[in-house]
Design a protein around this motif. Sequence first.
Motif, PDB file in Angstrom:
ATOM      1  N   PHE A  51     -16.613  14.175  61.298  1.00 55.28           N
ATOM      2  CA  PHE A  51     -15.478  14.899  60.731  1.00 55.28           C
ATOM      3  C   PHE A  51     -14.176  14.137  60.954  1.00 55.28           C
ATOM      4  CE2 PHE A  51     -18.660  18.136  61.165  1.00 55.28           C
ATOM      5  CZ  PHE A  51     -18.418  19.040  60.138  1.00 55.28           C
ATOM      6  N   ASP A  52     -13.197  14.468  60.130  1.00 52.73           N
ATOM      7  CA  ASP A  52     -11.848  13.957  60.335  1.00 52.73           C
ATOM      8  C   ASP A  52     -11.171  14.864  61.359  1.00 52.73           C
ATOM      9  OD1 ASP A  52      -9.374  12.842  60.248  1.00 52.73           O
ATOM     10  OD2 ASP A  52      -8.865  13.528  58.226  1.00 52.73           O
ATOM     11  N   ALA A  53     -11.209  14.448  62.632  1.00 51.82           N
ATOM     12  CA  ALA A  53     -10.768  15.307  63.736  1.00 51.82           C
ATOM     13  C   ALA A  53      -9.509  14.742  64.373  1.00 51.82           C
ATOM     14  CB  ALA A  53     -11.870  15.459  64.770  1.00 51.82           C
ATOM     15  N   HIS A  54      -8.384  14.852  63.677  1.00 50.80           N
ATOM     16  CA  HIS A  54      -7.098  14.458  64.237  1.00 50.80           C
ATOM     17  C   HIS A  54      -6.493  15.654  64.970  1.00 50.80           C
ATOM     18  CE1 HIS A  54      -7.290  10.975  61.481  1.00 50.80           C
ATOM     19  NE2 HIS A  54      -6.423  10.424  62.322  1.00 50.80           N
ATOM     20  N   PRO A  59     -12.759  20.629  63.695  1.00 46.94           N
ATOM     21  CA  PRO A  59     -12.379  20.141  62.361  1.00 46.94           C
ATOM     22  C   PRO A  59     -13.184  20.816  61.257  1.00 46.94           C
ATOM     23  CG  PRO A  59     -13.857  18.588  63.394  1.00 46.94           C
ATOM     24  CD  PRO A  59     -13.611  19.666  64.414  1.00 46.94           C
ATOM     25  N   THR A  60     -12.686  20.674  60.054  1.00 48.34           N
ATOM     26  CA  THR A  60     -13.373  21.231  58.880  1.00 48.34           C
ATOM     27  C   THR A  60     -13.591  20.198  57.782  1.00 48.34           C
ATOM     28  OG1 THR A  60     -11.236  21.947  57.977  1.00 48.34           O
ATOM     29  CG2 THR A  60     -12.472  23.552  59.303  1.00 48.34           C
ATOM     30  N   GLN A 276      -1.794   8.155  71.002  1.00 46.88           N
ATOM     31  CA  GLN A 276      -0.819   8.788  70.104  1.00 46.88           C
ATOM     32  C   GLN A 276      -1.477   9.436  68.898  1.00 46.88           C
ATOM     33  OE1 GLN A 276       2.049   5.757  69.171  1.00 46.88           O
ATOM     34  NE2 GLN A 276       3.062   5.890  71.164  1.00 46.88           N
ATOM     35  N   GLY A 277      -2.495   8.754  68.338  1.00 41.72           N
ATOM     36  CA  GLY A 277      -3.150   9.324  67.155  1.00 41.72           C
ATOM     37  C   GLY A 277      -4.080  10.468  67.462  1.00 41.72           C
ATOM     38  N   GLN A 278      -4.667  10.482  68.643  1.00 36.93           N
ATOM     39  CA  GLN A 278      -5.642  11.491  69.051  1.00 36.93           C
ATOM     40  C   GLN A 278      -6.693  11.730  67.962  1.00 36.93           C
ATOM     41  OE1 GLN A 278      -3.947  15.094  70.605  1.00 36.93           O
ATOM     42  NE2 GLN A 278      -3.070  14.079  72.391  1.00 36.93           N
ATOM     43  N   ASN A 279      -7.306  10.628  67.571  1.00 36.39           N
ATOM     44  CA  ASN A 279      -8.349  10.717  66.549  1.00 36.39           C
ATOM     45  C   ASN A 279      -9.693  10.925  67.240  1.00 36.39           C
ATOM     46  OD1 ASN A 279     -10.128  10.372  64.384  1.00 36.39           O
ATOM     47  ND2 ASN A 279      -8.758   8.931  63.378  1.00 36.39           N
ATOM     48  N   LEU A 280     -10.045  12.186  67.454  1.00 33.47           N
ATOM     49  CA  LEU A 280     -11.273  12.511  68.166  1.00 33.47           C
ATOM     50  C   LEU A 280     -12.513  12.175  67.345  1.00 33.47           C
ATOM     51  CD1 LEU A 280     -10.187  15.930  69.713  1.00 33.47           C
ATOM     52  CD2 LEU A 280     -10.241  13.699  70.811  1.00 33.47           C
ATOM     53  N   GLY A 281     -12.388  12.145  66.030  1.00 33.33           N
ATOM     54  CA  GLY A 281     -13.522  11.774  65.193  1.00 33.33           C
ATOM     55  C   GLY A 281     -13.894  10.320  65.382  1.00 33.33           C
TER      56      GLY A 281
END
Length: 312
Positions: A51-54, A59-60, A276-281
């Motif tokens: 998922f796109d999990a920012h 996420p959805t 900074q981005g916190q891109n968990l995906g």
Amino acid sequence: MRGPLTTTPTRKLLGPQNRHLWFWIFVGPFVLGLTLFTYVPLAWSVYLSFFDAHNTVSPTDFVGFDNYTAMLGDDAFTGSLVTFLVFTAFIVPATYVLSLALALMVNRLRWAQAFFRSVFFLPVACSYVVAALIWKMSIFNGVRFGLANTVLDWFGADQIAWLSTTEPPWYWLVIVTVRLWLQAGFYMVLFLAGLQRISPRLYEAAAVDGARPGWQVFRYITFPQLRATSVAVVLLLVINAFQAFDEFYNLLSDSRGYPPYARPPLVYLYYTALGQGQNLGLGSAGAVILALIIAVVTVVQARWFGLGRKED
């Protein structure tokens, strides 16, 4: 009327005469904790990787394998894997040789063996964070007050900025020595256990056959008998090298952040998922890739060394 051998779900769980009851009382909390704090986060990490999990853990926006493609095409991530390979090339043989040498020396002691075993094992109880800070601020400090630079000054050599010099990369000396000090004692104990399992009759037979004590006995008797222990030690060393984080982060990061060099996979994933981005995906996809690499490397090593194969 039920017969004495009739089983119910409750009876199967508790066992005859409730013998299994105490097993579940003692093991149940650990199984529950392992499930809640290990398996559930692992499963959720795999879920997030698709998922796109920012800035969210729920996420959805489903993106399929896009996160995996992005990670594999990211030069910073592949560069972190190269850093791991360099670190492994240093730390695995160095720890193997040092821990085996310590085990051989301690095993030959006729007195105070328990004392020296405890002394060499004691660093294992030290926190990686504390050890890294000691190495950074006291031993390999970049100013003249550091122990290493003080010793260099005694011999008239120039001072070295150990953690910021990239040509030559002196920071590898700092990183490898702190890990070596922390883990050599643990693997020494494993080798000691292997040495104590070797039958004295083998050495007696070697002496009768004229084998000279020292290198010849070690090469043809001791080292072959430590094969299973050596395989386990190498496997654990490689897996632990993949998981390197504390010493790298605490040695090289400062108020300005982390430098672009010597960035292992877990440090890179830390900044990807929690920076900074916190891109968990993306971070989860990188973690899954890293876990798969560890699994493949472990299986290949086990196959190569013949782990679990019956000896002739």
